[in-house]
Write a protein that holds these residues in place. Sequence first.
Motif, mmCIF file in Angstrom:
data_model
loop_
_atom_site.group_PDB
_atom_site.id
_atom_site.type_symbol
_atom_site.label_atom_id
_atom_site.label_comp_id
_atom_site.label_asym_id
_atom_site.label_seq_id
_atom_site.Cartn_x
_atom_site.Cartn_y
_atom_site.Cartn_z
ATOM 1 N N ASP A 25 42.347 39.066 43.499
ATOM 2 C CA ASP A 25 42.931 37.778 43.128
ATOM 3 C C ASP A 25 42.018 36.618 43.537
ATOM 4 O OD1 ASP A 25 45.124 38.984 42.024
ATOM 5 O OD2 ASP A 25 46.399 38.735 43.797
ATOM 6 N N LYS A 26 41.414 36.701 44.697
ATOM 7 C CA LYS A 26 40.514 35.643 45.162
ATOM 8 C C LYS A 26 39.275 35.554 44.275
ATOM 9 C CE LYS A 26 41.440 35.029 50.121
ATOM 10 N NZ LYS A 26 40.835 35.114 51.472
ATOM 11 N N GLN A 27 38.735 36.709 43.920
ATOM 12 C CA GLN A 27 37.546 36.724 43.064
ATOM 13 C C GLN A 27 37.846 36.136 41.692
ATOM 14 O OE1 GLN A 27 36.610 40.909 43.313
ATOM 15 N NE2 GLN A 27 34.990 40.564 44.826
ATOM 16 N N ARG A 28 39.029 36.449 41.138
ATOM 17 C CA ARG A 28 39.411 35.896 39.842
ATOM 18 C C ARG A 28 39.533 34.377 39.921
ATOM 19 N NH1 ARG A 28 44.283 40.311 39.056
ATOM 20 N NH2 ARG A 28 42.965 42.116 38.573
ATOM 21 N N ARG A 29 40.142 33.887 40.984
ATOM 22 C CA ARG A 29 40.298 32.439 41.157
ATOM 23 C C ARG A 29 38.923 31.793 41.333
ATOM 24 N NH1 ARG A 29 44.088 28.726 43.237
ATOM 25 N NH2 ARG A 29 43.347 26.706 42.446
ATOM 26 N N PHE A 30 38.031 32.468 42.047
ATOM 27 C CA PHE A 30 36.674 31.944 42.236
ATOM 28 C C PHE A 30 35.974 31.797 40.886
ATOM 29 C CE2 PHE A 30 32.112 32.792 42.505
ATOM 30 C CZ PHE A 30 31.708 31.801 43.389
#
Length: 203
Positions: A25-30
């Motif tokens: 999820d963090k990578q997608r938001r990044f």
Amino acid sequence: MEDQTASTDGQEETTVPAWYDGLTDKQRRFVEEYCIDFNATRAAKTAGYSDKTAQEQGSRLLSNVMVRKAIDDYLDSLSMTSAEAIYRLTSMGRGSIAPFVEPYGRGLKFDFNTEEAKANMHLIKKITNGKDGMSFELHDPKDAIFKIMQLRGKVVSKHEHTGANGGPIKTDSKQQSTVYIVDTTEGHKVPAPDDDYSNPDAQ
């Protein structure tokens, strides 16, 4: 790469972007935040990484093969295709004021609230409100037509290989370097983290 549709019994189907696959999820938001202004540190902070490690995490994420591919795929999904670009230019080349005028008494009036007007707002280059009322300017149809001809290879640029009166071309050692704009539609070269695009001297 096509988006995938996920469904659960009793729930509405949701479309999941294909580039989401394999990312946290963090990578997608990044990825989403980085594609706004290509600032890796800011994107890492917004994605939920700590302020202290945001710069390091941003650089690390950009070195991740899956994240970089996701950035390319996400930019592809946002980009205008060449077919759409030619279609838009074609509508400008054929554009007229007809979608923006309505009968008014014995004359005409401007009306930008009709469905036809709203569908053709891309034809307008500028709207001006002056003391004599409102006026608007359409994109130059000749310019749009010329660009279409260039894209279709119908315009040949002439290059001079001799100077004045057939002599050698004079050069100036102090002349500024020529800037070339390269189409990176395919592959989308990902900018380096935190590049300063506002300062030409920083390039």
